[in-house]
Write an enzyme that holds these catalytic residues in place. Structure first.
Site, PDB file in Angstrom:
ATOM      1  N   ALA A  10      32.530 -10.990 107.916  1.00  0.00           N
ATOM      2  CA  ALA A  10      31.751  -9.791 108.558  1.00  0.00           C
ATOM      3  C   ALA A  10      30.409  -9.896 107.893  1.00  0.00           C
ATOM      4  CB  ALA A  10      32.552  -8.580 108.302  1.00  0.00           C
ATOM      5  N   GLY A  12      28.744 -12.198 105.940  1.00  0.00           N
ATOM      6  CA  GLY A  12      28.405 -13.361 106.003  1.00  0.00           C
ATOM      7  C   GLY A  12      27.946 -13.680 107.308  1.00  0.00           C
ATOM      8  N   LYS A 178      27.770   1.427  95.293  1.00  0.00           N
ATOM      9  CA  LYS A 178      28.718   0.935  96.612  1.00  0.00           C
ATOM     10  C   LYS A 178      30.246   1.021  96.285  1.00  0.00           C
ATOM     11  CE  LYS A 178      29.461  -1.274 100.492  1.00  0.00           C
ATOM     12  NZ  LYS A 178      28.993  -2.550 100.469  1.00  0.00           N
ATOM     13  N   ASN A 244      34.351   3.885 112.404  1.00  0.00           N
ATOM     14  CA  ASN A 244      34.730   2.663 111.883  1.00  0.00           C
ATOM     15  C   ASN A 244      36.017   2.368 111.493  1.00  0.00           C
ATOM     16  OD1 ASN A 244      32.080   2.049 112.642  1.00  0.00           O
ATOM     17  ND2 ASN A 244      31.405   0.863 110.840  1.00  0.00           N
TER      18      ASN A 244
END
Length: 295
Positions: A10, A12, A178, A244
């Protein structure tokens, strides 16, 4: 300037899109499976959704260091350390953007010139040659604390390709920010089998706050201060990507290995060494591992 990608999933696939538009085609990619190499060599790679495009790929199933000035490691977190080890002796720059921890640390141990990257786009892998962008964001790139990294040429290519890039002097605060989002959104969505918006439900607020504050406490003990309030950041990510399906949920549904070991497991391990109690992180870790064990 030759930028190669190690891991064409995804993230990359999205980075390849920016590189192709900013640095020219074809994009050199190192992939593990012969089937993917054959597919993308014929079909190329497509990006759809909020970003649209198609680019050509020159794939290899073995890493060829001589072809690259920069190598972006974008494999799954559990493959990232081995991916970095395959770059031993590389004289160019390595940029690790995989989720979780371990790859950047291993690159430093090997004496590689390395920077870390945090990709804050919502992107989903559709197939071996296609991804869908469901949320626009930014890419943050910078060296580990106490090191320097010449990422200017790479940043120029990414920005020329349409990416929003932030360059920082220390990537650690952004990696931990993150991680706070990954440590709560990924496991909770995987366990509830619901999209990211489930995090916003009021009944889950104590759990969400508990995980985020535990991650913040571990980072703080390591001397890392996150650039923004992590709880606000996590909630904003969940809101922006409410429809998502997280990568961990996709992995659970497909009965694949998840990245929980490199995210919640890693942070819980650091906490234990620091003498910190992190019950929320440990509980989510054990529950996801239990689900994995049923596959």
């Amino acid at each position: 300037m030759r930028v190669c990608i190690l891991g064409l999933g995804a993230i990359g696939g999205l980075l390849g899109f920016f590189i192709a538009r900013g640095g020219g085609e074809p994009v050199v990619a190192f992939v593990r499976r012969e089937s993917q190499a054959k597919l993308v060599s014929v079909r190329g790679f497509s990006v759809r959704g909020l970003l649209e495009g198609h680019y050509r790929v020159t794939p290899y199933t073995e890493v060829k260091l001589e072809l690259c000035d920069y190598i972006i490691v974008s494999t799954k977190a559990y493959d990232a350390v081995k991916a970095v080890e395959s770059l031993s002796g590389f004289k160019g720059f390595v940029v690790t953007v995989s989720n979780g921890f371990g790859a950047l640390e291993r690159a430093l141990e090997l004496g590689l010139m390395v920077a870390g990257g945090v990709v804050d786009y919502g992107v989903v892998r559709v197939s071996d040659c296609e991804v869908e962008v469901r949320g626009l964001g930014s890419i943050t790139i910078g060296p580990p604390r106490g090191f320097k990294a010449d990422v200017g040429p790479l940043v120029d290519i990414l920005e020329a390709g349409g990416a929003s890039v932030r360059v920082v002097d220390d990537i650690e605060p952004w990696r931990w920010l993150k991680a706070a989002a990954n440590a709560v959104i990924n496991p909770v969505t995987a366990l509830t089998r619901m999209p990211n918006g489930v995090i916003l439900e009021e009944r889950l607020r104590p759990l969400v706050e508990g995980v985020v504050r535990e991650v913040e406490a571990v980072a703080s003990r390591l001397g890392v201060r996150m650039p923004v309030d992590p709880l606000s950041y996590v909630l904003s990510v969940a809101e922006r990507t409410r429809f998502n399906k997280s990568s961990m949920l996709a992995d659970v549904e497909a009965c694949r290995r998840t990245e929980v070991e490199e995210i919640n497991g890693y942070i819980a391990g650091v906490a234990e060494r620091l003498g910190l109690d992190v019950p929320y992180l440990k509980t989510l870790y054990l529950l996801v591992k239990t689900v994995e064990g049923r596959c």
